[in-house]
Design a protein around this motif. Sequence first.
Motif, PDB file in Angstrom:
ATOM      1  N   GLY A  10       0.839  -1.196   0.000  1.00  0.00           N
ATOM      2  CA  GLY A  10       0.000   0.000   0.000  1.00  0.00           C
ATOM      3  C   GLY A  10       0.867   1.236   0.000  1.00  0.00           C
ATOM      4  N   THR A  14       0.283   6.651   4.475  1.00  0.00           N
ATOM      5  CA  THR A  14       0.919   5.922   5.576  1.00  0.00           C
ATOM      6  C   THR A  14       2.128   5.146   5.081  1.00  0.00           C
ATOM      7  OG1 THR A  14      -1.255   5.670   6.595  1.00  0.00           O
ATOM      8  CG2 THR A  14       0.481   4.248   7.426  1.00  0.00           C
ATOM      9  N   ASP A  33       1.602  -1.501  -4.806  1.00  0.00           N
ATOM     10  CA  ASP A  33       0.244  -0.950  -4.788  1.00  0.00           C
ATOM     11  C   ASP A  33      -0.537  -1.415  -6.006  1.00  0.00           C
ATOM     12  OD1 ASP A  33      -1.022   1.696  -3.038  1.00  0.00           O
ATOM     13  OD2 ASP A  33      -2.150   0.842  -4.716  1.00  0.00           O
ATOM     14  N   ALA A  34      -1.783  -1.737  -5.757  1.00  0.00           N
ATOM     15  CA  ALA A  34      -2.658  -2.229  -6.823  1.00  0.00           C
ATOM     16  C   ALA A  34      -2.977  -1.121  -7.829  1.00  0.00           C
ATOM     17  CB  ALA A  34      -3.958  -2.746  -6.202  1.00  0.00           C
ATOM     18  N   GLY A  40      -2.573   6.441  -2.560  1.00  0.00           N
ATOM     19  CA  GLY A  40      -3.763   5.862  -1.916  1.00  0.00           C
ATOM     20  C   GLY A  40      -5.015   6.688  -2.155  1.00  0.00           C
ATOM     21  N   GLN A  41      -5.837   6.802  -1.096  1.00  0.00           N
ATOM     22  CA  GLN A  41      -7.101   7.543  -1.225  1.00  0.00           C
ATOM     23  C   GLN A  41      -6.872   8.986  -1.658  1.00  0.00           C
ATOM     24  OE1 GLN A  41      -9.723   6.995   2.332  1.00  0.00           O
ATOM     25  NE2 GLN A  41      -8.317   5.335   2.826  1.00  0.00           N
ATOM     26  N   TYR A  46      -9.517  11.863  -3.825  1.00  0.00           N
ATOM     27  CA  TYR A  46      -9.747  13.311  -3.649  1.00  0.00           C
ATOM     28  C   TYR A  46      -8.476  14.162  -3.805  1.00  0.00           C
ATOM     29  CZ  TYR A  46      -8.281  12.429   1.257  1.00  0.00           C
ATOM     30  OH  TYR A  46      -7.596  12.071   2.377  1.00  0.00           O
ATOM     31  N   ASP A  53      -6.139  19.083   8.419  1.00  0.00           N
ATOM     32  CA  ASP A  53      -5.620  18.598   9.703  1.00  0.00           C
ATOM     33  C   ASP A  53      -4.278  17.873   9.574  1.00  0.00           C
ATOM     34  OD1 ASP A  53      -6.728  16.460   8.401  1.00  0.00           O
ATOM     35  OD2 ASP A  53      -7.841  15.676  10.106  1.00  0.00           O
ATOM     36  N   ALA A  86      -0.931  -7.311  -4.031  1.00  0.00           N
ATOM     37  CA  ALA A  86      -0.275  -8.350  -3.228  1.00  0.00           C
ATOM     38  C   ALA A  86      -1.301  -9.454  -2.995  1.00  0.00           C
ATOM     39  CB  ALA A  86       0.196  -7.766  -1.913  1.00  0.00           C
ATOM     40  N   GLY A 116      -2.560  -1.118   3.699  1.00  0.00           N
ATOM     41  CA  GLY A 116      -3.518  -1.299   2.601  1.00  0.00           C
ATOM     42  C   GLY A 116      -4.783  -0.460   2.670  1.00  0.00           C
ATOM     43  N   GLY A 117      -4.875   0.431   3.663  1.00  0.00           N
ATOM     44  CA  GLY A 117      -6.014   1.357   3.732  1.00  0.00           C
ATOM     45  C   GLY A 117      -7.352   0.650   3.673  1.00  0.00           C
ATOM     46  N   ASP A 288      -5.125   3.152   7.832  1.00  0.00           N
ATOM     47  CA  ASP A 288      -6.559   2.829   7.834  1.00  0.00           C
ATOM     48  C   ASP A 288      -6.863   1.342   7.912  1.00  0.00           C
ATOM     49  OD1 ASP A 288      -7.117   5.476   7.607  1.00  0.00           O
ATOM     50  OD2 ASP A 288      -8.387   5.302   5.819  1.00  0.00           O
ATOM     51  N   LEU A 298      -7.269   8.498  10.386  1.00  0.00           N
ATOM     52  CA  LEU A 298      -6.767   9.811   9.981  1.00  0.00           C
ATOM     53  C   LEU A 298      -5.331   9.670   9.497  1.00  0.00           C
ATOM     54  CD1 LEU A 298      -7.949  12.180  12.863  1.00  0.00           C
ATOM     55  CD2 LEU A 298      -8.762  12.153  10.493  1.00  0.00           C
ATOM     56  N   ILE A 299      -4.947  10.548   8.584  1.00  0.00           N
ATOM     57  CA  ILE A 299      -3.600  10.479   8.025  1.00  0.00           C
ATOM     58  C   ILE A 299      -2.550  10.639   9.125  1.00  0.00           C
ATOM     59  CG2 ILE A 299      -1.998  11.674   6.467  1.00  0.00           C
ATOM     60  CD1 ILE A 299      -4.584  12.359   4.778  1.00  0.00           C
TER      61      ILE A 299
HETATM   62  C1  LIG Z   1     -13.151  12.134   0.665  1.00  0.00           C
HETATM   63  C2  LIG Z   1     -12.176  11.855   1.787  1.00  0.00           C
HETATM   64  C3  LIG Z   1     -11.708  12.910   2.566  1.00  0.00           C
HETATM   65  C4  LIG Z   1     -10.780  12.658   3.590  1.00  0.00           C
HETATM   66  N1  LIG Z   1     -10.326  13.717   4.330  1.00  0.00           N
HETATM   67  C5  LIG Z   1      -9.396  13.507   5.287  1.00  0.00           C
HETATM   68  C6  LIG Z   1      -8.876  14.605   6.061  1.00  0.00           C
HETATM   69  O1  LIG Z   1      -9.288  15.753   5.893  1.00  0.00           O
HETATM   70  N2  LIG Z   1      -7.919  14.319   7.008  1.00  0.00           N
HETATM   71  C7  LIG Z   1      -7.459  13.042   7.246  1.00  0.00           C
HETATM   72  O2  LIG Z   1      -6.576  12.859   8.085  1.00  0.00           O
HETATM   73  N3  LIG Z   1      -7.952  11.992   6.534  1.00  0.00           N
HETATM   74  C8  LIG Z   1      -8.905  12.194   5.579  1.00  0.00           C
HETATM   75  N4  LIG Z   1      -9.406  11.128   4.877  1.00  0.00           N
HETATM   76  C9  LIG Z   1      -8.930   9.767   5.239  1.00  0.00           C
HETATM   77  C10 LIG Z   1      -7.538   9.542   4.675  1.00  0.00           C
HETATM   78  O3  LIG Z   1      -7.518   9.700   3.264  1.00  0.00           O
HETATM   79  C11 LIG Z   1      -7.079   8.137   5.060  1.00  0.00           C
HETATM   80  O4  LIG Z   1      -7.004   8.091   6.477  1.00  0.00           O
HETATM   81  C12 LIG Z   1      -5.714   7.838   4.465  1.00  0.00           C
HETATM   82  O5  LIG Z   1      -5.744   7.858   3.063  1.00  0.00           O
HETATM   83  C13 LIG Z   1      -5.230   6.479   4.954  1.00  0.00           C
HETATM   84  O6  LIG Z   1      -3.982   6.260   4.392  1.00  0.00           O
HETATM   85  P1  LIG Z   1      -3.402   4.789   4.191  1.00  0.00           P
HETATM   86  O7  LIG Z   1      -2.084   4.989   3.553  1.00  0.00           O
HETATM   87  O8  LIG Z   1      -3.496   4.080   5.481  1.00  0.00           O
HETATM   88  O9  LIG Z   1      -4.423   4.065   3.207  1.00  0.00           O
HETATM   89  P2  LIG Z   1      -4.929   4.440   1.711  1.00  0.00           P
HETATM   90  O10 LIG Z   1      -4.797   5.883   1.430  1.00  0.00           O
HETATM   91  O11 LIG Z   1      -6.282   3.838   1.609  1.00  0.00           O
HETATM   92  O12 LIG Z   1      -3.913   3.642   0.784  1.00  0.00           O
HETATM   93  C14 LIG Z   1      -3.895   2.254   0.792  1.00  0.00           C
HETATM   94  C15 LIG Z   1      -3.310   1.752  -0.495  1.00  0.00           C
HETATM   95  O13 LIG Z   1      -3.138   0.333  -0.391  1.00  0.00           O
HETATM   96  C16 LIG Z   1      -3.415  -0.252  -1.634  1.00  0.00           C
HETATM   97  N5  LIG Z   1      -3.745  -1.658  -1.427  1.00  0.00           N
HETATM   98  C17 LIG Z   1      -4.708  -2.214  -0.653  1.00  0.00           C
HETATM   99  N6  LIG Z   1      -4.670  -3.554  -0.690  1.00  0.00           N
HETATM  100  C18 LIG Z   1      -3.640  -3.857  -1.524  1.00  0.00           C
HETATM  101  C19 LIG Z   1      -3.086  -5.078  -1.987  1.00  0.00           C
HETATM  102  N7  LIG Z   1      -3.555  -6.293  -1.599  1.00  0.00           N
HETATM  103  N8  LIG Z   1      -2.040  -5.031  -2.860  1.00  0.00           N
HETATM  104  C20 LIG Z   1      -1.549  -3.838  -3.269  1.00  0.00           C
HETATM  105  N9  LIG Z   1      -2.034  -2.648  -2.869  1.00  0.00           N
HETATM  106  C21 LIG Z   1      -3.056  -2.672  -1.995  1.00  0.00           C
HETATM  107  C22 LIG Z   1      -4.569   0.564  -2.187  1.00  0.00           C
HETATM  108  O14 LIG Z   1      -4.599   0.456  -3.610  1.00  0.00           O
HETATM  109  C23 LIG Z   1      -4.193   1.974  -1.711  1.00  0.00           C
HETATM  110  O15 LIG Z   1      -3.486   2.707  -2.684  1.00  0.00           O
HETATM  111  C24 LIG Z   1     -10.332  11.336   3.863  1.00  0.00           C
HETATM  112  C25 LIG Z   1     -10.812  10.279   3.079  1.00  0.00           C
HETATM  113  C26 LIG Z   1     -11.724  10.522   2.056  1.00  0.00           C
HETATM  114  C27 LIG Z   1     -12.225   9.370   1.233  1.00  0.00           C
END
Ligand SMILES: Cc1cc2nc3c(=O)[nH]c(=O)nc-3n(C[C@H](O)[C@H](O)[C@H](O)COP(=O)(O)OP(=O)(O)OC[C@H]3O[C@@H](n4cnc5c(N)ncnc54)[C@H](O)[C@@H]3O)c2cc1C
Length: 352
Positions: A10, A14, A33-34, A40-41, A46, A53, A86, A116-117, A288, A298-299
């Motif tokens: 992912g 994070t 990453d897929a 990621g998100q 967005y 924050d 993965a 992997g969020g 996440d 949260l990020i």
């Molecule tokens: C509209 C919106 C607004 C938001 N606003 C805020 C904000 O204001 N402040 C804040 O702190 N947070 C906000 N968030 C939440 C924030 O985006 C997430 O907390 C953050 O993206 C989490 O990061 P992450 O790296 O843990 O996971 P993600 O960003 O979800 O990334 C995970 C990655 O893992 C990959 N993945 C998953 N499984 C596999 C696999 N088996 N093989 C390969 N790749 C894989 C996915 O493709 C993805 O790219 C918001 C979310 C949304 C949807």
Amino acid sequence: MIKTDILIIGAGPTGLFAVFEAGLLKLKCHLIDALPQAGGQCAEIYPKKPIYDIPGFPEILAGDLVNNLMEQIKSFQPGFTLGERAETIKKLDDGTFVVTTNKGTEHHAPIVAIAGGLGSFEPRKPLLDNLSKYEDNGVAYMIKDPEVYRNKRVVIAGGGDSALDWSIFLADIASEVTLIHRRNEFRGALDSVEKVQELKNQGKLNLITPAEIIGLNGENKLESVLVRKISEAKEEMFLEVDHFIPLFGLSPKLGPIGDWGLEIEKNAIKVDTFDYQTNIPGIYAIGDVNTYPGKLKLILCGFHEATLMCQSAFQKIHPDKKYVMKYTTVGGVSGFDGTKKEAPKAVVKKIE
Ligand SMILES: Cc1cc2nc3c(=O)[nH]c(=O)nc-3n(C[C@H](O)[C@H](O)[C@H](O)COP(=O)(O)OP(=O)(O)OC[C@H]3O[C@@H](n4cnc5c(N)ncnc54)[C@H](O)[C@@H]3O)c2cc1C
């Protein structure tokens, strides 16, 4: 076979920040990453939305945050396997892991950090007969570039934060925004609900509740939607539109990681908050994708978890070495290519 110290699954915020923290400890990372791009998100759902924050950034676009993270980790030269999921994990006799993707790429590492969020992005779709005909042809489930909607007529459906936030955001960009929700009450933040109401009163947004979209029409692309009020009269109306964006959320799917023997609770991986390790020693879950009492998606929480995970990973990889924490302001940041960024000079302001 790709070899690394920490294999990160992912490349969301994070996973990217974990590369930086690992780099400070001279641990090399590789990310899978897929999606075809990192972020990621933030990048996929967005990228043009401002985040408020992130400590030290009063406002930053999600896409810019990703760019900054990529810049911050550049000197540590992480490897990337993008556009591959993965799929399987195998623990070898020496306790190290081999992770193989759906395209057969093998990765070998002593530590696996799952970042992997939400897992694979599966939008919840409305049940409409000819929906697929208009997908990417007037119907979208996430807003990647708000400019697409400039001076267009947009209908958004949904009752959560995404529907509210995007309705507010697009009210300034689109020629017409209509928000439709099945209930009169919204699930989103109170100030967003108030802002939507305010925009409605100012005539900048149409709000139709309780109502639902029951039909889509158009020759080659979406031209109108049929709306039905949820009331005894079941009044119906056609709205001429260019875009229909149902924002019903993403159904979280852990995907293949769910079959790796990890302890799962409500679609998230259970971890010990001491170091964010899972029930399988050597496999961590950060961001996440994990869960523990008090978890916030949260990020900034993901950044914290990534930091502690790297400390623990360092001890596992180098059980004989004593870790001494150094501030980046003291030591600067040395990349794997030997480049050294000097710590910024301290600026001392005289207080009058
Ligand atoms: C509209 C919106 C607004 C938001 N606003 C805020 C904000 O204001 N402040 C804040 O702190 N947070 C906000 N968030 C939440 C924030 O985006 C997430 O907390 C953050 O993206 C989490 O990061 P992450 O790296 O843990 O996971 P993600 O960003 O979800 O990334 C995970 C990655 O893992 C990959 N993945 C998953 N499984 C596999 C696999 N088996 N093989 C390969 N790749 C894989 C996915 O493709 C993805 O790219 C918001 C979310 C949304 C949807």
